[in-house]
Design a protein around this motif. Structure first.
Motif, PDB file in Angstrom:
ATOM      1  N   UNK A  90       0.861  -1.189   0.000  1.00 35.25           N
ATOM      2  CA  UNK A  90       0.000   0.000   0.000  1.00 35.25           C
ATOM      3  C   UNK A  90       0.893   1.233   0.000  1.00 35.25           C
ATOM      4  N   UNK A  91       0.712   2.089  -1.026  1.00 38.25           N
ATOM      5  CA  UNK A  91       1.579   3.251  -1.223  1.00 38.25           C
ATOM      6  C   UNK A  91       0.808   4.550  -1.052  1.00 38.25           C
ATOM      7  N   UNK A  92       1.422   5.501  -0.351  1.00 38.51           N
ATOM      8  CA  UNK A  92       0.904   6.870  -0.278  1.00 38.51           C
ATOM      9  C   UNK A  92       1.786   7.718  -1.181  1.00 38.51           C
ATOM     10  N   UNK A  93       1.192   8.217  -2.281  1.00 43.97           N
ATOM     11  CA  UNK A  93       1.951   8.970  -3.281  1.00 43.97           C
ATOM     12  C   UNK A  93       1.533  10.440  -3.226  1.00 43.97           C
ATOM     13  N   UNK A  94       2.536  11.304  -3.056  1.00 39.28           N
ATOM     14  CA  UNK A  94       2.271  12.741  -2.963  1.00 39.28           C
ATOM     15  C   UNK A  94       3.007  13.481  -4.073  1.00 39.28           C
ATOM     16  N   UNK A  95       2.294  14.450  -4.689  1.00 36.11           N
ATOM     17  CA  UNK A  95       2.884  15.306  -5.730  1.00 36.11           C
ATOM     18  C   UNK A  95       2.921  16.722  -5.163  1.00 36.11           C
ATOM     19  N   UNK A  96       4.093  17.226  -4.900  1.00 36.22           N
ATOM     20  CA  UNK A  96       4.259  18.498  -4.192  1.00 36.22           C
ATOM     21  C   UNK A  96       3.586  19.647  -4.927  1.00 36.22           C
ATOM     22  N   UNK A 144       3.266  18.485 -15.792  1.00 33.91           N
ATOM     23  CA  UNK A 144       3.894  19.366 -14.817  1.00 33.91           C
ATOM     24  C   UNK A 144       5.344  19.618 -15.239  1.00 33.91           C
ATOM     25  N   UNK A 145       5.744  20.886 -15.171  1.00 33.23           N
ATOM     26  CA  UNK A 145       7.073  21.249 -15.663  1.00 33.23           C
ATOM     27  C   UNK A 145       8.190  20.582 -14.873  1.00 33.23           C
ATOM     28  N   UNK A 146       8.138  20.677 -13.560  1.00 32.06           N
ATOM     29  CA  UNK A 146       9.211  20.105 -12.739  1.00 32.06           C
ATOM     30  C   UNK A 146       8.604  19.467 -11.487  1.00 32.06           C
ATOM     31  N   UNK A 147       7.999  18.294 -11.629  1.00 36.11           N
ATOM     32  CA  UNK A 147       7.282  17.677 -10.505  1.00 36.11           C
ATOM     33  C   UNK A 147       8.226  17.072  -9.464  1.00 36.11           C
ATOM     34  N   UNK A 148       7.736  17.041  -8.231  1.00 38.89           N
ATOM     35  CA  UNK A 148       8.462  16.386  -7.146  1.00 38.89           C
ATOM     36  C   UNK A 148       7.508  15.381  -6.489  1.00 38.89           C
ATOM     37  N   UNK A 149       7.842  14.110  -6.604  1.00 43.12           N
ATOM     38  CA  UNK A 149       6.971  13.030  -6.125  1.00 43.12           C
ATOM     39  C   UNK A 149       7.646  12.305  -4.965  1.00 43.12           C
ATOM     40  N   UNK A 150       6.867  12.023  -3.939  1.00 39.53           N
ATOM     41  CA  UNK A 150       7.368  11.211  -2.832  1.00 39.53           C
ATOM     42  C   UNK A 150       6.446  10.001  -2.641  1.00 39.53           C
ATOM     43  N   UNK A 151       7.038   8.877  -2.269  1.00 43.52           N
ATOM     44  CA  UNK A 151       6.279   7.641  -2.015  1.00 43.52           C
ATOM     45  C   UNK A 151       6.585   7.156  -0.602  1.00 43.52           C
TER      46      UNK A 151
END
Length: 348
Positions: A90-96, A144-151
């Motif tokens: 189970x993953x929590x994915x966030x896009x800043x 998105x031009x410069x995305x930052x993703x965290x998992x």
């Protein structure tokens, strides 16, 4: 009157019966008393089924010394990004840059997740960092031009290991990052007082051309410092530390596994305990992997046609491997690597 009663045969018969009864009771009482006083003993020709296993146990200070060395060398904390994602996680994915794209998803049985806009993404076998970079690239390509993703991995389902046998704390553990053998022994609290010095690691996932099972001698790894035996443990692996006083039989036998040494187990009896030979066994091609006094494990070829070989005594930590006949050898269904000996076996 008295003469008549004395001469009456019926009275004489009753008198004899009473007398016999008293004698019988006295005999039974004597036997009972003697029986309770006699020491318990085993017939001289009757042997116990097995030797006391405690005879093979390491001393308490030796176990403590080995556990201290294990804990001192173990890396108990690994970078979280090393965890390999798999089915059920189970993953929590966030896009800043876009909170509306945040999502909580579970990896499917095919190793896929569904995300807003980019839909299906294959993440199985990737670390969390690799998956973050992959998702960033997909969003960057069109949205998105410069995305930052965290998992963040909320539930580690796919990557677990099972520790069985003589661990202080055996069980199934979440395995958030790849570690090595000494690390997972430390995870299980170290070895308990009954532990032997041999470890079996069984892979849950087969890789073509690689063994499924590894046998490692802890004495060589810990005491002698052979770091090549400190193999990497994968998610799903089963790590087994048997009790002291056992031997292994593997290869072309009906019931391969670990067996306790009996009062005087010999090679022929060891094969019988393992269910006997399979039909494809090469009976004149048996390997004995034995630890000698200097701590070195050597491979010895055995010929069961020789009576002295059949009656050879089995030692603690012995490993017997029965090879296959030439025709059967084309079918490679599993492999066992005996690390530190240079010997590997592949069979059905």
């Amino acid at each position: 009157m008295n003469d008549t009663m004395a001469s009456d045969p019926r009275i004489e018969w009753m008198h004899r019966q009473r007398t016999a009864g008293r004698i019988l009771l006295l005999l039974l009482a004597a036997v009972t008393i003697l029986g309770s006083c006699a020491p318990l003993s085993t017939p001289a020709n009757e042997e116990t089924d097995s030797e006391p296993v405690a005879a093979y146990y390491l001393k308490a200070d030796e176990i403590n010394r080995m556990n201290t060395m294990i804990l001192s060398r173990a890396q108990t904390v690994s970078p979280p990004g090393e965890y390999l994602l798999g089915e059920g996680d189970l993953l929590q994915i966030s896009v800043f840059e876009a909170e509306e794209l945040d999502s909580k998803v579970r990896v499917s049985s095919r190793g896929l997740i569904n995300l807003p806009l980019i839909e299906t993404v294959a993440v199985k076998g990737l670390t969390a960092i690799q998956a973050e970079e992959k998702i960033e690239a997909l969003y960057r390509a069109s949205y998105i031009k410069n995305p930052h993703v965290t998992i963040f991995v909320e539930e580690h389902i796919s990557q677990r290991i099972t520790l069985v046998g003589q661990f202080k704390i055996p069980g199934t553990y979440d395995y958030p990052s790849k570690q090595r053998l000494l690390d997972v022994i430390a995870l299980g609290g170290g070895m308990n007082e009954k532990a032997g010095q041999l470890v079996q690691v069984r892979r849950s996932r087969s890789v073509s051309g690689q063994p499924d099972t590894f046998m490692i001698d802890l004495d060589q790894l810990i005491t002698q410092g052979n770091t090549q035996l400190n193999i990497e443990i994968n998610g799903g692996d089963v790590v087994f530390i048997p009790e002291a006083g056992v031997f292994f039989v593997d290869g072309s036998v009906r019931r391969p596994g670990a067996y306790a040494i009996k009062h005087h187990t010999v090679v022929q009896e060891a094969i019988v305990e393992a269910g006997g030979f399979e039909t494809w066994a090469k009976k004149d091609a048996i390997k004995l992997l034995r630890v000698f006094e200097n701590g070195e494990r050597k491979v010895i070829d055995l010929d069961l046609s020789l009576s002295d070989v059949r009656e050879m005594a089995i030692n603690d930590r012995d490993i017997l491997v029965v090879e296959e006949s030439g025709a059967a050898g084309f079918m490679k269904g599993f492999g066992v690597s005996f690390l530190g000996t240079g010997f590997s076996y592949y069979g059905r």
